[in-house]
Scaffold this motif. Sequence first.
Motif, PDB file in Angstrom:
ATOM      1  N   TYR A  25      31.513  52.997 -37.553  1.00 33.14           N
ATOM      2  CA  TYR A  25      31.461  53.811 -38.772  1.00 33.14           C
ATOM      3  C   TYR A  25      32.641  54.782 -38.847  1.00 33.14           C
ATOM      4  O   TYR A  25      33.130  55.085 -39.930  1.00 33.14           O
ATOM      5  CB  TYR A  25      30.113  54.537 -38.871  1.00 33.14           C
ATOM      6  N   GLN A  47      27.471  59.460 -40.700  1.00 37.64           N
ATOM      7  CA  GLN A  47      26.810  58.311 -40.074  1.00 37.64           C
ATOM      8  C   GLN A  47      27.278  58.164 -38.614  1.00 37.64           C
ATOM      9  O   GLN A  47      26.480  57.864 -37.729  1.00 37.64           O
ATOM     10  CB  GLN A  47      27.125  57.049 -40.889  1.00 37.64           C
ATOM     11  N   GLU A  51      24.832  58.297 -35.285  1.00 36.22           N
ATOM     12  CA  GLU A  51      24.756  57.257 -34.254  1.00 36.22           C
ATOM     13  C   GLU A  51      24.951  57.841 -32.854  1.00 36.22           C
ATOM     14  O   GLU A  51      24.330  57.379 -31.900  1.00 36.22           O
ATOM     15  CB  GLU A  51      25.762  56.137 -34.524  1.00 36.22           C
ATOM     16  N   HIS A  54      21.689  59.145 -31.893  1.00 38.62           N
ATOM     17  CA  HIS A  54      20.813  58.058 -31.428  1.00 38.62           C
ATOM     18  C   HIS A  54      21.103  57.720 -29.965  1.00 38.62           C
ATOM     19  O   HIS A  54      20.192  57.573 -29.149  1.00 38.62           O
ATOM     20  CB  HIS A  54      21.022  56.786 -32.264  1.00 38.62           C
ATOM     21  N   GLU A  95      23.336  47.174 -39.371  1.00 41.27           N
ATOM     22  CA  GLU A  95      22.036  47.829 -39.167  1.00 41.27           C
ATOM     23  C   GLU A  95      20.932  46.790 -38.919  1.00 41.27           C
ATOM     24  O   GLU A  95      20.016  47.037 -38.143  1.00 41.27           O
ATOM     25  CB  GLU A  95      21.687  48.735 -40.350  1.00 41.27           C
ATOM     26  N   GLN A 128      15.344  52.744 -38.358  1.00 44.54           N
ATOM     27  CA  GLN A 128      16.031  51.521 -38.785  1.00 44.54           C
ATOM     28  C   GLN A 128      15.606  51.106 -40.184  1.00 44.54           C
ATOM     29  O   GLN A 128      16.407  50.619 -40.977  1.00 44.54           O
ATOM     30  CB  GLN A 128      15.798  50.388 -37.780  1.00 44.54           C
ATOM     31  N   GLU A 131      17.579  53.292 -42.405  1.00 46.64           N
ATOM     32  CA  GLU A 131      19.012  52.938 -42.398  1.00 46.64           C
ATOM     33  C   GLU A 131      19.271  51.711 -43.266  1.00 46.64           C
ATOM     34  O   GLU A 131      20.240  51.661 -44.020  1.00 46.64           O
ATOM     35  CB  GLU A 131      19.479  52.649 -40.967  1.00 46.64           C
TER      36      GLU A 131
HETATM   37 FE   LIG Z   1      22.319  53.099 -37.601  1.00 51.49          FE
END
Ligand SMILES: [Fe+2]
Length: 166
Positions: A25, A47, A51, A54, A95, A128, A131
């Motif tokens: 991204y 984004q 991530e 995450h 994704e 998810q 997303e």
């Molecule tokens: Fe993602």
Amino acid sequence: MAIKEHVQQAINDQIQAEFESAYLYLAMAAQFDQKGLKGFAGWLRIQWQEETVHAMKFYDFLLSRDGTVELQTLKQPEVSFDTPLEAFQEVLAHEQYITGRINDLYDLAVAERDYPLQTLLHWFIDEQLEEEETARQIIDDLRLAGDANLFVLDRELSNRQPEPEA
Ligand SMILES: [Fe+2]
Ligand SMILES: [Fe+2]
């Protein structure tokens, strides 16, 4: 309960996948910036940040289980889009790939009766869904807007704010 060796390996692989998502991204953000589409670029930068959040959720989870974090090589992102529509089709495809990985990880957590990992993954399953929905929405907007109204959508996407960290 100590974490099993191959569950730990699967989580380390997912940390890599999340950082690779971030990297992808960020590469896309740079290309949008170059094209003068600052709104799309800004959206993708957020984004990128998400991530990394995450990746860090899995990282912290491993440490909380007294596991070992092993950071792996990140592959160079392959970014090849001519239009914003193509870019967001790539985002959606990526994704969907990540959703598949999260589902596989969940199957592993169930098979290994790793309940803490199942709980963590519930958050990722919801994430998810969100997303994919967001990417699909932007694809729809791009189709409706057409080239002439691209700048309107670019302005709209520039309104995205980073999420407060959970
Ligand atoms: Fe993602
Ligand atoms: Fe992610």
